[in-house]
Design a protein around this motif. Sequence first.
Motif, PDB file in Angstrom:
ATOM      1  N   THR A  18     -24.004 -15.504 133.187  1.00  0.00           N
ATOM      2  CA  THR A  18     -23.719 -16.480 132.082  1.00  0.00           C
ATOM      3  C   THR A  18     -22.277 -16.257 131.708  1.00  0.00           C
ATOM      4  N   TYR A  30     -35.228 -18.811 129.579  1.00  0.00           N
ATOM      5  CA  TYR A  30     -33.814 -18.520 129.507  1.00  0.00           C
ATOM      6  C   TYR A  30     -32.796 -19.555 128.820  1.00  0.00           C
ATOM      7  N   LEU A  77     -28.546 -23.206 132.688  1.00  0.00           N
ATOM      8  CA  LEU A  77     -28.790 -22.117 133.996  1.00  0.00           C
ATOM      9  C   LEU A  77     -28.311 -23.164 135.171  1.00  0.00           C
ATOM     10  N   ASP A  92     -38.934 -19.140 136.384  1.00  0.00           N
ATOM     11  CA  ASP A  92     -39.945 -18.834 135.406  1.00  0.00           C
ATOM     12  C   ASP A  92     -41.126 -18.257 135.626  1.00  0.00           C
ATOM     13  N   ALA A 137     -34.824 -12.447 128.565  1.00  0.00           N
ATOM     14  CA  ALA A 137     -35.161 -14.015 128.542  1.00  0.00           C
ATOM     15  C   ALA A 137     -35.508 -14.135 127.069  1.00  0.00           C
ATOM     16  N   ASN A 149     -29.693 -17.372 128.637  1.00  0.00           N
ATOM     17  CA  ASN A 149     -29.854 -15.886 128.483  1.00  0.00           C
ATOM     18  C   ASN A 149     -29.901 -15.094 129.836  1.00  0.00           C
ATOM     19  N   TRP A 150     -29.125 -14.807 130.662  1.00  0.00           N
ATOM     20  CA  TRP A 150     -28.949 -14.234 131.649  1.00  0.00           C
ATOM     21  C   TRP A 150     -27.726 -13.022 131.753  1.00  0.00           C
ATOM     22  N   HIS A 183     -31.706 -11.418 135.615  1.00  0.00           N
ATOM     23  CA  HIS A 183     -32.053 -11.859 134.203  1.00  0.00           C
ATOM     24  C   HIS A 183     -31.623 -10.908 133.195  1.00  0.00           C
TER      25      HIS A 183
END
Length: 351
Positions: free
Chosen positions: A299, A82, A164, A59, A133, A108-109, A120
């Motif tokens: 993800t 994320y 994650l 982050d 993100a 959220n990747w 990302h």
Amino acid sequence: RFTFSTETMSEIKTMKAIVVKEYKDWKSQSLAPVEVEKPKLETGQLLIKAKAAALNPIDPMVMAGLLKGAGWGQPSPYVPGYDVSGVVEAIGEGVEGFKVGDEVFSVNWSLDVGQQMGCHNDNAGDQKKGPIAGTFAEYCVLPANKVSKKNSKVSFEQAAAVALVGTTAYQSLKAVGVGKESKVLILGGSGAVGYLGCQLAKSMGAYVATTASARTMEYVKTTGADKIINYRETKWEECEDLKGIDAVFDSIGENGGFEKAKKIVKEGGSFVSISNPDAGHSPTAHKEFKYASFFCLKTSVEVQDKLMGMLANETLKINIEKTFPFTKDGVTEAFTAQTAGKAMGKYVITF
């Protein structure tokens, strides 16, 4: 057709979110939640009312613009974060398998569509480019094919914390072929990825060695690792009983980790790092290794579901070091703790 909760989108049109307008050090950012328009729900997406969002080392790196050179998208303004858990508030057209009120979680990747590694923003194939993100906010929209359902036995804080780091640990272990009767060294057993990695590798049937300090030794023992090396007293690359090991998984970006690994990994063995690019990005570029590369997660609902199942049946543990309220002071304190590098567990923002 769109489905709405009783508290419809038309009734609440704004939300509070952390908004980054300029890429710079997190200490120079305004971490006060500000009033912004709620994200618009599009086809194939879910609107999620957040209950918790976890911090990760990535982050502050993204906020500082450190990933621009790697080709990562840098929208401005953008909402960082994320990992998220929450409740489905509305369902976009074309989405099946979810209903309003479902408790869910996600990272959220970039979606796993077979690419070697993710970033990302969605970065492979003909994927629809979804939001980047966005989880440090009271609401977020996510593509439904990135979202998993939360088991009622698992807290929102745990669910937000696991996606994650758990996906990273699981996919990294799979990348280097960890399985029954294999032998793996995981560098950084007290970090979030390493802590989960030790447990996951054991569940795969592997012999697991890891590193820790005297401060974190007792904590790391709870992973069930077979051997724990105090890295302040012993050089792991000189451990005779690790010579000929199948794989080294560097979860912390140890300085010189790849060169050290060459001293103990067997011919045709494997090395993966999620924090140090010394091995490069081509897994087959080093002839003495079957696989050696930097790696970044993708993800996967399948992996998220597996992690959730293990949390629910208590075969996987994730420690929540501390939770923080979604206020300027709370978010600032969370970033301060995250960047201090002393965590034994996860830092989570609650809404």
